[in-house]
Enzyme design. Structure first.
Site, PDB file in Angstrom:
ATOM      1  CE  LYS A  15      -3.933  -1.975   2.459  1.00 24.13           C
ATOM      2  NZ  LYS A  15      -4.766  -1.860   3.659  1.00 24.13           N
ATOM      3  CG  HIS A  49      -0.708   6.844   4.337  1.00 26.04           C
ATOM      4  ND1 HIS A  49      -0.736   7.484   5.554  1.00 26.04           N
ATOM      5  CD2 HIS A  49      -1.148   5.585   4.560  1.00 26.04           C
ATOM      6  CE1 HIS A  49      -1.189   6.645   6.480  1.00 26.04           C
ATOM      7  NE2 HIS A  49      -1.444   5.488   5.899  1.00 26.04           N
ATOM      8  CG  HIS A  67       2.734   4.839   6.901  1.00 26.85           C
ATOM      9  ND1 HIS A  67       2.098   4.518   5.739  1.00 26.85           N
ATOM     10  CD2 HIS A  67       2.184   4.059   7.862  1.00 26.85           C
ATOM     11  CE1 HIS A  67       1.197   3.564   5.978  1.00 26.85           C
ATOM     12  NE2 HIS A  67       1.232   3.277   7.257  1.00 26.85           N
TER      13      HIS A  67
END
Length: 592
Positions: free
Chosen positions: A147, A150, A153
């Site tokens: 994933k 983003h 994080h």
């Protein structure tokens, strides 16, 4: 002079010289006001407001007598000495002004010694040994494989890296963990989708991005075809049951993703001791957690799923296992915590996780406490608010490398505008990237962690105002002082530099006392877990230096003694500004 002072528990003048000045003030106060102890008096010495070095509020000591009379007893027969030049009485307060000549001399001497002749061999000004012999386990960053990395994080990474450095600076042994989201039904989805959309070539190029693309496509299929999710769940069940054929691809994907992440972290000046992940939490530990909760009668059944009822503590009900028997991340967190205790016997374990997860962490910590683990109170959640509106200027997706590339290219364009300077830079791409990353980090750490903030490209990359580029510029300018004054280099040893001329300069005094406060800034940050205090310090120092350039000149100063003393002040400022930037995980530049 300093060796003649009494010692006070919790102080260390050999690493923070302002402790010595505070002890001298406390001694004056306790000598004049028996039965007040030296320790109590010391705890009452606070930084003063503008124009005052230190202040003592007399009522806090709860001594018999009026504040006025107490103040008179301290002031009567006052003679200036090596530490204190004057005391002013103002209502309930005593304000102390330090002896400027010894203040400047002692601070510069200490910075020089601990930077260039440190007992550890590494620059250690600002560090302390309060955590010696203690172990911290800290989990931060923790992106999901397949994933996008983003902005949530990114915040966890920036704040976590700061805490990692901070605890090391305070003498702790730090075990930093990157706990990857490398397990869960999304891997069943990717396995299902990879047969249809996967490409070995794309995978080699950028595993993170390619697996993400596959996940997006197969998720779209699942919207119109319910069988996709059924097949994905079957794949994940086989993975949970340890079926080698289901795990083979997953292992390769995980390894390739970690390799790619390691490169990206290196650019951010972040590194981890251990890459672990949800997949590595042993089933035995998860089972032990469940057994323990069962034994204590805390688990109830709902349609085959297992729940823990925490309503009594206003924490709702928490799901531990799905009806089909697969684990969810709360179970894995419980198992993981038990496993880490067995492995590291930590004194503290910190989770750097967004405030949206406050409930999850409260549930998780509460369960460990209910399970009566004696170490449950050693866990701490360091939370943070949201980043709003972070995307590239074109408004597209948010992979970390896109943000870094964008920041670098914008800085690069700006640097090209000054052709003469640009031609002097050896590696403009790297410099542009470092300044861009500094902009991102400073914007993130400038306010209190819990605040949401709006990501603003123009503000972040500006050289005007309190921004990352401005801090780098301040460091570069200080570093250039040696290049611009070759006739003064190398400076003689500190004992042969006459600093008395600095005592008449308010600018020199302001810079020196700020430099002297840096060890206190580090200790405060350890209490609050707030990087913003260190950022504020760095800006205050950069502003104080900026105000001094015009009057405290080095180049063009005819008196060599004065020029040397000023250059020494600026080089000490460079060393401390650099230390503060490194604590914030920023690489200080020497040219830009």
């Amino acid at each position: 002079m300093i060796s003649s002072l009494p010692s006070v528990l919790g102080t260390d003048p050999s690493s923070c010289i302002l402790d010595a000045f505070r002890i001298a003030i406390a001694k004056r106060v306790s000598d004049a006001l028996p039965p007040l102890t030296l320790e109590s008096a010391y705890n009452g010495v606070d930084y003063g407001k503008k124009g005052v070095d230190f202040t003592v509020a007399l009522p806090r000591f709860r001594l018999p007598g009026k504040p006025n009379d107490l103040a008179q007893r301290v002031i009567t027969d006052f003679q200036p000495d090596y530490f204190v030049s004057s005391i002013t009485h103002d209502k309930q307060f005593l304000h102390f002004k330090l002896n400027t000549a010894s203040l400047i001399r002692e601070i510069l001497q200490q910075i020089h010694t601990l930077t260039y002749d440190s007992p550890t061999g590494k620059p250690s000004y600002g560090t302390n040994t309060s955590g010696a012999g203690k172990t911290l386990v800290i989990e931060y960053s923790s992106p999901n494989i397949a994933k996008s990395f983003h902005v949530g994080h990114l915040r966890s990474t920036i704040i976590g890296a700061f805490l990692d450095n901070l605890y090391k600076a305070c003498g702790w042994e730090v075990i930093s963990l990157n706990y990857l989201g490398d397990w869960g039904t999304q891997f069943g989805m990717i396995t299902t989708g990879f047969e249809k959309y996967g490409s070995q070539e794309e995978l080699e190029k950028d595993a993170i991005k390619h697996l993400y693309d596959v996940y997006v496509k197969v998720s779209k299929d699942a919207d119109s075809d319910p069988n996709v999710k059924v097949e994905a769940a079957q794949w994940f069940k086989r993975m949970e049951d340890g079926d080698e054929s289901a795990l083979a691809n997953w292992r390769v994907w995980r390894e390739m993703s970690v390799k790619k992440y390691t490169e990206e972290y290196e650019r951010l000046n972040v590194s981890f001791k251990v890459y672990t992940g949800e997949s590595e939490v042993g089933k035995e530990w998860q089972d032990r957690a469940l057994e323990r909760l069962e034994e204590m009668g805390l688990i109830s059944d709902a349609d085959g799923a297992k729940l823990v009822d925490l309503e009594k503590w206003k924490l709702g009900k928490a799901v531990l296992r799905k009806a089909n028997g697969t684990s969810i991340y709360l179970t894995r967190d419980l198992g993981g915590a038990i496993e880490r205790w067995e492995k590291y016997h930590f004194d503290k374990m910190i989770y750097v996780v967004a405030s949206q997860q406050d409930l999850h962490l409260s549930q998780f910590f509460k369960m460990l406490a209910l399970m009566e683990f004696p170490w449950a109170d050693r866990l701490e959640h360091v939370n943070y608010g949201l980043v709003l509106g972070m995307s590239t200027r074109k408004g597209t997706a948010v992979f970390l490398d896109q943000i870094i590339r964008e920041a670098s290219s914008v800085m690069h364009e700006q640097m090209k505008r000054n052709e003469a300077k640009y031609n002097n830079i050896e590696d403009p791409e790297t410099v542009a990237r470092e300044v861009g990353i500094t902009g991102i980090k400073i914007q993130d750490m400038a306010a209190k962690r819990i605040n949401n903030y709006t990501f603003n490209w123009d503000r972040m990359l500006s050289f005007e105002g309190d921004t990352g580029p401005y801090l780098q510029y301040a460091h570069v300018r200080l570093t250039s002082m040696e290049r611009k004054n070759p006739e003064l280099i190398p400076l003689p040893p500190p004992s042969q530099i006459d600093t008395s001329s600095l005592a008449s300069s308010q600018h020199a005094r302001d810079i020196a006392i700020l430099l002297g406060s840096y060890p206190d800034v580090v200790k405060t940050a350890l209490k609050t877990h707030e990087p913003s205090g260190v950022v504020t310090f760095a800006f205050r120092l950069a502003h104080a230096i900026s105000s001094a350039w015009e009057t405290l000149i080095v180049k063009g100063e005819q008196d060599t003694e004065k020029a040397r003393a000023r250059l020494w002040l600026y080089l000490c400022a460079r060393d401390v500004l650099g230390a503060a930037m490194r604590l914030l995980s920023i690489r200080p530049l020497e040219r830009m």
